[in-house]
Design a protein around this motif. Structure first.
Motif, mmCIF file in Angstrom:
data_model
loop_
_atom_site.group_PDB
_atom_site.id
_atom_site.type_symbol
_atom_site.label_atom_id
_atom_site.label_comp_id
_atom_site.label_asym_id
_atom_site.label_seq_id
_atom_site.Cartn_x
_atom_site.Cartn_y
_atom_site.Cartn_z
ATOM 1 N N CYS A 96 0.795 -1.130 0.142
ATOM 2 C CA CYS A 96 -0.068 0.035 -0.182
ATOM 3 C C CYS A 96 0.872 1.445 0.014
ATOM 4 O O CYS A 96 0.489 2.316 -0.516
ATOM 5 N N LEU A 97 2.150 1.082 0.543
ATOM 6 C CA LEU A 97 3.213 2.364 0.457
ATOM 7 C C LEU A 97 3.840 2.289 -1.000
ATOM 8 O O LEU A 97 3.766 3.410 -1.478
ATOM 9 N N THR A 98 4.292 1.398 -1.557
ATOM 10 C CA THR A 98 4.718 1.184 -2.724
ATOM 11 C C THR A 98 3.884 1.539 -3.787
ATOM 12 O O THR A 98 4.360 2.116 -5.025
ATOM 13 N N ALA A 99 2.576 1.311 -3.626
ATOM 14 C CA ALA A 99 1.629 1.788 -4.535
ATOM 15 C C ALA A 99 1.584 3.090 -4.887
ATOM 16 O O ALA A 99 1.404 3.615 -6.223
ATOM 17 N N ALA A 100 2.120 4.071 -3.955
ATOM 18 C CA ALA A 100 2.305 5.443 -4.292
ATOM 19 C C ALA A 100 3.822 5.861 -4.327
ATOM 20 O O ALA A 100 3.733 7.110 -4.302
ATOM 21 N N ARG A 101 4.455 4.879 -4.516
ATOM 22 C CA ARG A 101 5.984 5.153 -4.647
ATOM 23 C C ARG A 101 6.708 5.995 -3.767
ATOM 24 O O ARG A 101 7.232 6.692 -3.702
ATOM 25 N N ILE A 102 5.990 5.471 -2.471
ATOM 26 C CA ILE A 102 6.663 6.425 -1.190
ATOM 27 C C ILE A 102 8.212 6.159 -1.295
ATOM 28 O O ILE A 102 8.695 4.873 -1.366
ATOM 29 N N GLY A 103 9.101 7.235 -1.002
ATOM 30 C CA GLY A 103 10.557 6.838 -1.206
ATOM 31 C C GLY A 103 11.037 6.744 0.221
ATOM 32 O O GLY A 103 12.250 6.108 0.330
ATOM 33 N N CYS A 104 10.453 7.585 1.258
ATOM 34 C CA CYS A 104 11.047 7.595 2.445
ATOM 35 C C CYS A 104 9.882 7.690 3.746
ATOM 36 O O CYS A 104 8.956 8.311 3.507
#
Length: 357
Positions: A96-104
């Motif tokens: 669910c975080l990588t879906a928004a390409r969260i970097g940090c």
């Protein structure tokens, strides 16, 4: 805050039992949200929670995507005693975080150890395996103090430091030690502490780098910004070579300051949470959230533009706010920013623009 109720609508939730004074089952938070805005199509896809935010991220195309992740990612069962609220999300849902390409993810906050030291270890390992950088928490003090370093396309880097304070509700036992997992907990907000941070910033910051101090501090509700926070934020810019102060803990956005052409966010508000349906002071409109898009000049760190996109949480999903709600948020941020010398305008596309002198 992707744990608790939000975790329950994903495909593989943690066991729903809670150890709160009034709510014993995380699914009750789902039921409260559905009472207000209708059924949630369970199980939802792991990109569901972002809703309209994904298109806005693609439109704005930020070089770096930073969040304060206020939950543990673990299946551990050893909850922290003598603490009223415990957030956790299953490691199976980290996408669910990588879906928004969260970097940090900034992790120095008052929920990352809700499920104990081993829960923190699993959180760190899960984020690492997903390719998401972290700052502010670690398996020992040195790791907790190590900033995240994010490469920017075209050259330069963004260096993220994450700090917590006791005023946000972080237990003192959560402070990382030489051989103990935990968060970087600031001892105080003094000039000496700011200068100590400055030595660390200068040891890693290179020409073309930008430094962010992400700080979990203060109360959950209210617009008042303590003078100690304002003085410390300014001192980080003056003494510590910090370019952006990214403050959080408040459940709603607070006024924004621009000091010597560097932005200070005293309270970003929650972006995602499971509070939908919970009765709270309507004067704060906790259902309204913001996406912050900050553009800096890379060689000086000087603020070039500051845009915000108002969103609203409905059925555990971020949706574009209506024109009426965007106007309400505009009025609040403009009112609260004036004490800091900033003003806010409502743009034709429904976004908000920050102005400073």
């Amino acid at each position: 805050m992707t744990g608790r109720g939000i975790d329950q609508v994903f495909p593989h939730p943690c066991p729903p039992h809670l150890y709160e004074p009034y709510v014993r089952d995380a699914r009750d938070y789902v039921a409260l949200a559905e009472e207000v805005n209708g059924p949630i199509p369970k199980p939802v896809g792991l990109d569901y929670i972002w809703g309209d935010a994904l298109a806005e991220l693609e439109r704005r195309a930020p070089d770096v995507r930073l969040i304060n992740l206020e939950t543990s990612i673990t299946t551990r069962e050893e909850w922290w005693p003598d603490k009223g609220i415990h957030y956790r999300m299953s490691p199976a849902h980290v996408a669910c975080l990588t879906a928004a390409r969260i970097g940090c993810c900034a992790l120095a906050n008052n929920h990352v150890l809700d499920w104990g030291y081993e829960g923190l270890r699993e959180t760190l390992a899960t984020l690492r395996s997903a390719g998401i950088a972290t700052a502010g928490a670690g398996t020992h003090l040195e790791q907790a103090r190590t900033p995240a370093v994010l490469d920017v396309p075209g050259g330069g880097r963004v260096v993220v430091f994450s700090f917590g304070t006791r005023s946000s509700g972080i237990p003192p036992e959560w402070a990382a030690g030489k051989d103990r997992p935990g968060v970087e907990l600031l001892p105080d907000l003094t000039l000496a502490t700011a200068r100590h941070i400055g030595a660390r910033v200068r040891a890693i910051k290179r020409t073309g780098d930008l430094a962010i101090a992400s700080i979990h501090w203060g109360s959950n509700w209210g617009y008042q910004v303590p003078s100690s926070q304002r003085e410390f934020a300014r001192t980080l810019i003056d003494e510590a070579a910090v370019d952006v102060v990214h403050g959080h803990s408040s459940h709603h956005p607070r006024g924004i300051e621009v000091y010597r052409e560097h932005p200070i966010l005293y309270g970003c508000g929650d972006f995602l949470n499971d509070y939908e349906g919970i009765q709270s002071d309507e004067s704060y409109r906790g259902d309204l959230t913001l996406m912050y898009f900050v553009t800096l000049e890379p060689t000086s760190g000087r603020l070039l533009s500051f845009r915000m996109t108002p969103m609203q949480m409905r059925r555990f999903q971020a949706c574009r706010a209506s024109s009426e709600d965007s106007g309400w948020m505009h009025g609040v941020l403009d009112r609260e920013g004036r004490r800091f010398g900033t003003r806010v305008t409502l743009e034709g596309d429904g976004s908000l623009a920050l102005h400073w002198s």
